[in-house]
Write an enzyme that holds these catalytic residues in place. Structure first.
Site, PDB file in Angstrom:
ATOM      1  N   CYS A   1       0.843  -1.051  -0.073  1.00 36.02           N
ATOM      2  CA  CYS A   1       0.039  -0.094  -0.095  1.00 36.02           C
ATOM      3  C   CYS A   1       0.805   1.410  -0.060  1.00 36.02           C
ATOM      4  O   CYS A   1       0.356   2.397  -0.328  1.00 36.02           O
ATOM      5  CB  CYS A   1      -0.975  -0.021   1.169  1.00 36.02           C
ATOM      6  SG  CYS A   1      -2.131  -1.406   1.274  1.00 36.02           S
TER       7      CYS A   1
ATOM      8  N   PRO B   1      -8.565 -31.337   0.422  1.00 36.69           N
ATOM      9  CA  PRO B   1      -8.180 -31.583   1.916  1.00 36.69           C
ATOM     10  C   PRO B   1      -6.675 -31.092   2.176  1.00 36.69           C
ATOM     11  O   PRO B   1      -5.824 -30.974   1.374  1.00 36.69           O
ATOM     12  CB  PRO B   1      -7.959 -33.107   2.010  1.00 36.69           C
ATOM     13  CG  PRO B   1      -8.699 -33.542   0.986  1.00 36.69           C
ATOM     14  CD  PRO B   1      -8.947 -32.485  -0.101  1.00 36.69           C
TER      15      PRO B   1
ATOM     16  N   TYR C   1      -5.127 -24.712   2.399  1.00 42.11           N
ATOM     17  CA  TYR C   1      -5.952 -23.297   2.733  1.00 42.11           C
ATOM     18  C   TYR C   1      -5.682 -22.284   1.627  1.00 42.11           C
ATOM     19  O   TYR C   1      -4.678 -22.259   1.133  1.00 42.11           O
ATOM     20  CB  TYR C   1      -5.258 -22.923   4.098  1.00 42.11           C
ATOM     21  CG  TYR C   1      -5.897 -23.811   5.162  1.00 42.11           C
ATOM     22  CD1 TYR C   1      -6.869 -23.728   6.240  1.00 42.11           C
ATOM     23  CD2 TYR C   1      -5.292 -25.203   5.188  1.00 42.11           C
ATOM     24  CE1 TYR C   1      -6.959 -24.554   7.236  1.00 42.11           C
ATOM     25  CE2 TYR C   1      -5.340 -25.850   6.396  1.00 42.11           C
ATOM     26  CZ  TYR C   1      -6.237 -25.624   7.320  1.00 42.11           C
ATOM     27  OH  TYR C   1      -6.531 -26.507   8.380  1.00 42.11           O
ATOM     28  N   ALA C   2      -6.448 -21.201   1.688  1.00 38.68           N
ATOM     29  CA  ALA C   2      -6.250 -20.084   0.852  1.00 38.68           C
ATOM     30  C   ALA C   2      -6.597 -18.765   1.347  1.00 38.68           C
ATOM     31  O   ALA C   2      -7.631 -18.740   2.111  1.00 38.68           O
ATOM     32  CB  ALA C   2      -6.947 -20.337  -0.499  1.00 38.68           C
TER      33      ALA C   2
ATOM     34  N   GLY D   1      -6.113 -14.087   1.283  1.00 41.05           N
ATOM     35  CA  GLY D   1      -5.544 -12.898   0.669  1.00 41.05           C
ATOM     36  C   GLY D   1      -6.513 -12.565  -0.450  1.00 41.05           C
ATOM     37  O   GLY D   1      -7.477 -12.779  -0.740  1.00 41.05           O
TER      38      GLY D   1
ATOM     39  N   TYR E   1     -13.234  12.652  24.786  1.00 42.16           N
ATOM     40  CA  TYR E   1     -13.503  14.063  24.233  1.00 42.16           C
ATOM     41  C   TYR E   1     -12.381  15.065  24.949  1.00 42.16           C
ATOM     42  O   TYR E   1     -12.360  14.831  26.432  1.00 42.16           O
ATOM     43  CB  TYR E   1     -14.873  14.539  24.894  1.00 42.16           C
ATOM     44  CG  TYR E   1     -15.111  16.150  25.148  1.00 42.16           C
ATOM     45  CD1 TYR E   1     -14.914  16.972  23.703  1.00 42.16           C
ATOM     46  CD2 TYR E   1     -15.418  16.605  26.100  1.00 42.16           C
ATOM     47  CE1 TYR E   1     -14.619  18.444  24.026  1.00 42.16           C
ATOM     48  CE2 TYR E   1     -15.449  18.148  26.262  1.00 42.16           C
ATOM     49  CZ  TYR E   1     -15.323  18.997  24.875  1.00 42.16           C
ATOM     50  OH  TYR E   1     -15.242  20.369  25.164  1.00 42.16           O
TER      51      TYR E   1
END
Length: 563
Positions: free
Chosen positions: A42, A275, A278-279, A281, A425
Site C-alpha cells: 500500500c 483436503p 488453505y487459501a 488474501g 473528548y
C-alpha cells in the site's frame, strides 16, 4: 508438521509468522516467485511521489530477517508451478538456477495474491505504459520518471491506486489526467460523496475525465496518443490501474473450486475444496459481512487476518473469518475519504430497505482553533435500524470516526445506538457530542418520529406550484451568496415572528447551511402544528455535489462558511 506457503506478501507472511508462534517445531517453507516478501504494497505509490524516500522502507522483512527471527525457510525467485493434490506435492521452479524440483507438504496455504487487470489495448506493450502491483513495478516507474523527465501522465482508472498514483505523479512534477469509465471515482463511495473528492482533486491540478473509456494507445516517438471513446489525449506516460483479478490459474488447474471470477472458494476457516489446502488474501472470495453475499474485496487488512486464521486452524484452534466489511481509507492531497460496510448504491442493489443521514460536523470543538469540517453519510436499514455502512470525506479526524463506525457494524449495533457511545473528548480532538454521536442522535430522532427528512435526490421533485413551502432558514447574507431555486428565505431566529405567513395545510421543506438550523426550524414548525421536513446535508452539501464546489474546510458555530 511441514507447511508450505505459496506467496510471501501480506497473507502468506502473516500465516507463516503465526504458525511459528504457535508451533516451534513445524517446518515452514515460503515459496515466493518475486524478489521481496512482506513488502509495503500500500506504500508503493508514495515512493513514486518521493514521499517515501528510501527503497528499503518498502520492505518490512527480508528472507534473512524472517529466518533469524522465525526460523522460516523463505525461498525468493522460486515459483510454484503445479500442485499435485493426490500425493501432496508441488512442482517448483528455482528461477535463479532454472532447476525444477518437487516439494512435499502436510498442509498447504495458497497466498498467490492478485494481478493487475490488463485490458487488451493496442499499444499497451510500450515501455512508457506501466501497471503498479509490486516493488519492481514501483522502482521501474520511479526510475523512468527520474531518468526521462516526462511532463505528463494519463492514469487509466480512478480507484484507490489510480488516485494515489495521480497524486504522487503530480508531486513528482507531472501534469496528470485520470480517465474513469464509471460516472465517478473511488467506487466504494456513492456518487454524492465521491463528488466531494473529485472537486478537490481538480482543485489540486488533477484533470478528471469521467464516463469515458480508453480504446487504444498509439505510441509515437515523442508521445503516446490515448484514444478515448470520446476524444484523444497525448501524454508521456500511461499508468493502467483498472483493478485486479485473483491469480489462481494454478489453483484452478489443481481442481480447487473457484467462482466465476476465478477467486478461490474457502470456508470460514480458510479451507479450500481440497483436503489440507488453505487459501488467503487477494486470491479468495469472501462473504460480505453486511449483506452476507459472496464478494471480492482485495485489501491488506483482511489478508493479514485470513493468514492468521489459516495458521490457527492448522494448529488446532477454532478461529474463523466472519467476512469482510471493506473498511478502507484514502488520502487525496490533504483530503481523506473513508468507507466501511456497503454504500447506499450497493445496499439497494442487494435488495435492502435503505435510509441514511448526512451531516457535516467539525473534527473537534468549534471554539478550539483549527477544526475542520467533515461530511458523514451513515446508511442504515429501515425498520431494524441496522447499520449498513458509512462514508466520510474531510480533512481531519476522518480515520478515527470511520473506525468507530466499522466497530459498530461488526458489533451488530443499531444505528440509533451510536448516540450512546462513550467516546473520548477534549477540545483539540473532538466535541462533547462527537460526530459519531451526532449521527446517532439524528437516527434516534428519525426512529421516534422527531425528525423527518428529504434528500438530494428529492430536490428535483419538490412541488413548485405553491402546494408546498420551500424554506431556507439561513441568514440573508448566506442566502444571497447562493440558494436553491424556489426556496424563500426566513432566518431561523425570526421564524416564530413569521409563522402567520405560512399556511398550516401545506408541507414545509426546510434547508440551512449544514442541517442544524433547519432541524431547529422543523421543531419550531412541528411544535406549532406544521408538517416539516429537514434537508439532509444542508446547502453546503447540495452546493458541493450539484454545483461542483469545493467542500469547505471550516465553519463558524452558526454555519457561516470560512475561507
Amino acid at each position: 508438521m511441514k507447511v508450505v506457503i505459496i506467496g510471501g506478501v501480506a497473507g502468506g507472511a502473516s500465516a507463516a509468522a503465526r504458525l511459528r508462534r504457535l508451533d516451534e517445531d513445524a517446518q515452514i517453507i515460503i515459496l515466493e516467485r518475486g524478489q521481496h516478501i512482506s513488502y509495503a504494497n500500500c506504500g508503493l505509490p508514495y515512493y513514486v511521489g518521493g514521499i517515501i524516500t528510501e527503497e528499503s522502507n518498502l520492505t518490512l522483512q527480508t528472507p534473512q530477517s524472517f529466518y533469524e527471527r522465525f526460523r522460516i525457510d523463505v525461498r525468493t525467485n522460486t515459483e510454484a508451478i503445479e500442485i499435485h493434490t493426490g500425493d501432496k506435492k508441488i512442482t517448483v521452479c528455482n528461477h535463479n538456477t532454472g532447476e525444477l524440483y518437487q516439494e512435499t507438504y502436510d498442509k498447504l496455504i495458497l497466498s498467490p495474491g492478485a494481478e493487475p487487470i490488463k485490458p487488451n489495448l493496442p499499444g499497451s506493450d510500450d515501455n512508457r505504459v506501466f501497471t503498479l502491483r509490486t516493488v519492481p513495478d514501483t522502482l521501474k516507474i520511479r526510475a523512468y520518471v527520474e531518468q526521462n523527465k516526462p511532463k505528463s501522465a494519463v492514469v487509466i482508472g480512478g480507484g484507490y491506486i489510480g488516485m494515489e498514483m495521480a497524486e504522487n505523479l503530480k508531486h513528482a512534477g507531472l501534469d496528470v489526467t485520470v480517465v474513469e469509465m464509471a460516472e465517478h471515482i473511488i467506487a466504494p463511495l456513492d456518487l454524492d460523496m465521491a463528488s466531494l473528492v473529485q472537486h478537490y482533486a481538480r482543485k489540486n491540478g488533477i484533470r478528471l475525465i469521467l464516463k469515458n473509456g480508453v480504446q487504444a494507445l498509439i505510441p509515437t516517438e515523442s508521445y503516446i496518443e490515448v484514444q478515448l471513446s470520446h476524444g484523444t489525449l497525448n501524454t508521456d506516460l500511461v499508468l493502467i490501474s483498472v483493478g485486479v483479478k485473483p491469480e489462481t490459474f494454478m489453483a484452478q488447474k489443481a481442481g480447487i473450486s473457484c467462482n466465476a471470477r476465478g477467486a478461490i472458494l474457502v470456508d470460514e476457516h480458510m479451507r479450500t475444496s481440497k483436503p489440507d489446502i488453505y487459501a488467503v488474501g487477494d486470491a479468495i472470495a469472501v462473504t460480505n459481512f453486511v449483506t452476507k453475499q459472496e464478494t471480492y474485496i482485495p485489501l491488506a487488512g483482511p489478508a493479514n487476518k485470513q493468514g492468521r486464521i489459516a495458521a490457527d486452524h492448522i494448529c488446532g484452534k477454532n478461529s474463523s473469518y466472519p467476512g469482510s466489511q471493506g473498511s478502507s481509507v484514502i488520502k487525496v492531497f490533504d483530503m481523506t475519504a473513508a468507507v466501511t460496510g456497503v454504500n447506499e448504491t450497493n445496499a439497494r442493489k442487494a435488495g435492502l430497505a435503505v435510509d441514511k443521514v448526512i451531516l457535516s460536523p467539525m473534527s473537534h470543538a468549534g471554539y478550539y482553533p483549527g477544526g475542520k469540517v467533515m461530511t458523514m453519510k451513515v446508511v442504515f436499514e429501515k425498520e431494524t435500524y441496522r447499520i449498513l455502512g458509512a462514508q466520510i470525506v474531510g480533512y481531519e479526524g476522518v480515520d478515527k470516526r470511520i473506525d468507530v463506525l466499522a466497530t459498530a457494524i461488526h458489533a451488530g449495533m443499531k444505528a440509533s445506538d451510536l448516540a450512546e457511545l462513550d467516546l473520548a473528548y477534549a477540545p483539540p480532538y473532538s466535541s462533547a457530542k462527537d460526530p459519531v454521536n451526532l449521527a446517532g442522535f439524528m437516527i434516534e430522532n428519525i426512529s421516534d418520529g422527531t425528525l423527518k427528512q428529504f434528500h438530494l435526490e428529492d430536490i428535483k421533485t419538490l412541488p413548485l406550484d405553491g402546494s408546498a413551502i420551500l424554506l431556507d432558514t439561513r441568514t440573508p447574507e448566506e442566502y444571497e451568496r447562493g440558494h436553491v431555486d424556489g426556496f424563500v428565505n426566513i432566518p431561523v431566529d425570526v421564524l416564530r415572528e413569521h409563522l402567520k405567513e405560512l399556511p398550516k395545510e401545506k408541507p414545509i421543506y426546510v434547508m440551512c447551511q449544514s442541517g442544524l438550523r433547519s432541524y431547529i426550524a422543523t421543531r419550531i414548525l412541528e411544535g406549532n402544528g406544521y408538517r416539516a421536513y429537514n434537508f439532509s446535508g444542508g446547502f453546503r452539501f447540495y452546493d458541493a455535489v450539484m454545483n461542483d464546489h469545493c467542500l469547505i474546510a471550516s465553519a463558524t458555530a452558526c454555519g457561516m462558511d470560512q475561507a
